[in-house]
Write a protein that holds these residues in place. Structure first.
Motif, mmCIF file in Angstrom:
data_model
loop_
_atom_site.group_PDB
_atom_site.id
_atom_site.type_symbol
_atom_site.label_atom_id
_atom_site.label_comp_id
_atom_site.label_asym_id
_atom_site.label_seq_id
_atom_site.Cartn_x
_atom_site.Cartn_y
_atom_site.Cartn_z
ATOM 1 N N PRO A 65 -9.759 14.663 9.784
ATOM 2 C CA PRO A 65 -8.796 13.605 10.101
ATOM 3 C C PRO A 65 -8.549 13.450 11.599
ATOM 4 N N GLN A 66 -8.481 14.560 12.324
ATOM 5 C CA GLN A 66 -8.180 14.502 13.748
ATOM 6 C C GLN A 66 -9.242 13.740 14.533
ATOM 7 N N GLU A 67 -10.479 13.768 14.062
ATOM 8 C CA GLU A 67 -11.562 13.089 14.779
ATOM 9 C C GLU A 67 -11.467 11.571 14.692
ATOM 10 N N LEU A 68 -10.691 11.060 13.750
ATOM 11 C CA LEU A 68 -10.495 9.608 13.667
ATOM 12 C C LEU A 68 -9.877 9.065 14.947
ATOM 13 N N ALA A 69 -9.008 9.846 15.549
ATOM 14 C CA ALA A 69 -8.271 9.380 16.731
ATOM 15 C C ALA A 69 -9.187 9.126 17.924
ATOM 16 N N GLU A 70 -10.408 9.679 17.887
ATOM 17 C CA GLU A 70 -11.340 9.496 19.000
ATOM 18 C C GLU A 70 -12.003 8.124 18.979
ATOM 19 N N ALA A 71 -11.945 7.443 17.835
ATOM 20 C CA ALA A 71 -12.624 6.155 17.687
ATOM 21 C C ALA A 71 -11.787 5.011 18.234
ATOM 22 N N ASP A 72 -12.481 3.960 18.667
ATOM 23 C CA ASP A 72 -11.802 2.726 19.077
ATOM 24 C C ASP A 72 -11.679 1.761 17.911
ATOM 25 N N GLY A 73 -12.489 1.961 16.871
ATOM 26 C CA GLY A 73 -12.443 1.142 15.671
ATOM 27 C C GLY A 73 -13.131 1.886 14.544
ATOM 28 N N ILE A 74 -12.646 1.703 13.311
ATOM 29 C CA ILE A 74 -13.175 2.462 12.180
ATOM 30 C C ILE A 74 -13.411 1.552 10.984
ATOM 31 N N LEU A 75 -14.598 1.671 10.409
ATOM 32 C CA LEU A 75 -14.929 0.994 9.159
ATOM 33 C C LEU A 75 -15.018 2.056 8.075
ATOM 34 N N PHE A 76 -14.224 1.901 7.023
ATOM 35 C CA PHE A 76 -14.189 2.863 5.921
ATOM 36 C C PHE A 76 -14.975 2.310 4.730
ATOM 37 N N GLY A 77 -15.861 3.136 4.167
ATOM 38 C CA GLY A 77 -16.648 2.710 3.014
ATOM 39 C C GLY A 77 -16.523 3.684 1.864
ATOM 40 N N PHE A 78 -16.510 3.158 0.633
ATOM 41 C CA PHE A 78 -16.323 4.014 -0.541
ATOM 42 C C PHE A 78 -16.641 3.243 -1.817
ATOM 43 N N PRO A 79 -16.953 3.973 -2.879
ATOM 44 C CA PRO A 79 -17.103 3.333 -4.190
ATOM 45 C C PRO A 79 -15.731 3.111 -4.821
ATOM 46 N N THR A 80 -15.710 2.288 -5.844
ATOM 47 C CA THR A 80 -14.472 1.975 -6.543
ATOM 48 C C THR A 80 -14.295 2.860 -7.769
ATOM 49 N N ARG A 81 -13.074 3.252 -7.997
ATOM 50 C CA ARG A 81 -12.714 3.940 -9.232
ATOM 51 C C ARG A 81 -11.521 3.201 -9.833
ATOM 52 N N PHE A 82 -11.758 2.450 -10.910
ATOM 53 C CA PHE A 82 -10.702 1.692 -11.581
ATOM 54 C C PHE A 82 -9.966 0.753 -10.625
ATOM 55 N N GLY A 83 -10.736 0.059 -9.785
ATOM 56 C CA GLY A 83 -10.167 -0.951 -8.909
ATOM 57 C C GLY A 83 -9.529 -0.419 -7.646
ATOM 58 N N MET A 84 -9.714 0.871 -7.364
ATOM 59 C CA MET A 84 -9.162 1.468 -6.146
ATOM 60 C C MET A 84 -10.230 2.360 -5.511
ATOM 61 N N MET A 85 -9.957 2.835 -4.300
ATOM 62 C CA MET A 85 -10.897 3.724 -3.635
ATOM 63 C C MET A 85 -11.090 5.015 -4.421
ATOM 64 N N ALA A 86 -12.253 5.618 -4.290
ATOM 65 C CA ALA A 86 -12.546 6.884 -4.947
ATOM 66 C C ALA A 86 -11.585 7.962 -4.457
ATOM 67 N N ALA A 87 -11.314 8.927 -5.327
ATOM 68 C CA ALA A 87 -10.337 9.977 -5.024
ATOM 69 C C ALA A 87 -10.703 10.779 -3.781
ATOM 70 N N GLN A 88 -11.999 10.923 -3.513
ATOM 71 C CA GLN A 88 -12.408 11.687 -2.329
ATOM 72 C C GLN A 88 -11.911 11.022 -1.046
ATOM 73 N N MET A 89 -12.009 9.688 -0.990
ATOM 74 C CA MET A 89 -11.513 8.976 0.191
ATOM 75 C C MET A 89 -9.993 8.998 0.235
ATOM 76 N N LYS A 90 -9.354 8.875 -0.931
ATOM 77 C CA LYS A 90 -7.889 8.930 -0.960
ATOM 78 C C LYS A 90 -7.395 10.303 -0.505
ATOM 79 N N ALA A 91 -8.088 11.366 -0.919
ATOM 80 C CA ALA A 91 -7.715 12.712 -0.485
ATOM 81 C C ALA A 91 -7.835 12.827 1.029
ATOM 82 N N PHE A 92 -8.852 12.180 1.596
ATOM 83 C CA PHE A 92 -9.011 12.202 3.049
ATOM 84 C C PHE A 92 -7.849 11.478 3.726
ATOM 85 N N PHE A 93 -7.514 10.295 3.216
ATOM 86 C CA PHE A 93 -6.367 9.575 3.783
ATOM 87 C C PHE A 93 -5.088 10.398 3.638
ATOM 88 N N ASP A 94 -4.943 11.082 2.514
ATOM 89 C CA ASP A 94 -3.743 11.900 2.301
ATOM 90 C C ASP A 94 -3.644 13.041 3.307
#
Length: 203
Positions: A65-94
């Motif tokens: 997570p800390q490495e996100l702050a080094e970017a000037d812009g971020i594109l997030f990509g993930f598969p869908t699980r029941f109309g929402m982001m996959a749990a792995q990406m949600k865990a990262f955001f959490d």
């Protein structure tokens, strides 16, 4: 100093990873932009992934997570699980609570790209439910809109993607991103990098 654009993704079967490659190529085509691909940590044990038929992960570095702050812009990509982001990406955001507390990502542009199993499987709802994550961080959501042009209106073929971002349909896993979907991803990376460059230049 180069504008840093990160494509941060989760991909179980490789479909989103293919889009991420094109996102990076598109972003790198903009002069003065340095694009890099990252993947978020896997949360499932190898035994479970094996039973699900998931191939080995690609060699993209795993981001913290800390490495996100080094970017000037971020594109997030993930598969869908029941109309929402996959749990792995949600865990990262959490896990980005520290960044949220300091508002380290506030003002940074963010975009999204995705994969769904079916045409009604979340090409819009996944994007909409992701915007809440970006909003709490104060990020600036940059949709690709209809800047890709007439190809988004082609009704002759099945195609993923929307004004929210590039996308693909994986079906049962056997369908891979089409040429048009990959072109859309390239365009999104290029378009987003241009916006990130403008924002950094005006700051």
């Amino acid at each position: 100093m180069a504008v840093k654009v990160y494509a941060v993704y989760y991909s179980m079967y490789g479909h989103v990873a293919k889009l991420a490659d094109e996102i990076k190529k598109g972003a790198s085509s903009v002069e003065g932009v340095e694009a890099k691909i990252w993947q978020v940590p896997e949360t499932l044990p190898e035994e479970v992934l094996g039973k699900m038929g998931a191939p080995p992960k690609l060699d993209a570095p795993v981001i913290t997570p800390q490495e996100l702050a080094e970017a000037d812009g971020i594109l997030f990509g993930f598969p869908t699980r029941f109309g929402m982001m996959a749990a792995q990406m949600k865990a990262f955001f959490d896990a980005t609570g520290g960044l949220w507390r300091e508002q380290s990502l506030a003002g940074k542009p963010a975009g999204i790209f995705f994969s769904t199993g079916t045409q009604g499987g979340g090409q819009e709802t996944t994007a909409l439910t992701t915007v809440t994550q970006l909003t709490h961080h104060g990020m600036v959501f940059v949709p690709v809109g209809y800047t890709f042009g007439a190809k988004l209106f082609d009704m002759e073929k099945v195609q993923g993607g929307s004004p929210y971002g590039a996308g693909t349909f994986a079906a049962d896993g056997s369908r891979w991103p089409s040429e048009m979907e990959l072109e859309h991803a390239f365009h999104q990376g290029q378009y987003f990098a241009g916006i990130a460059k403008k924002l950094k230049g005006s700051s």
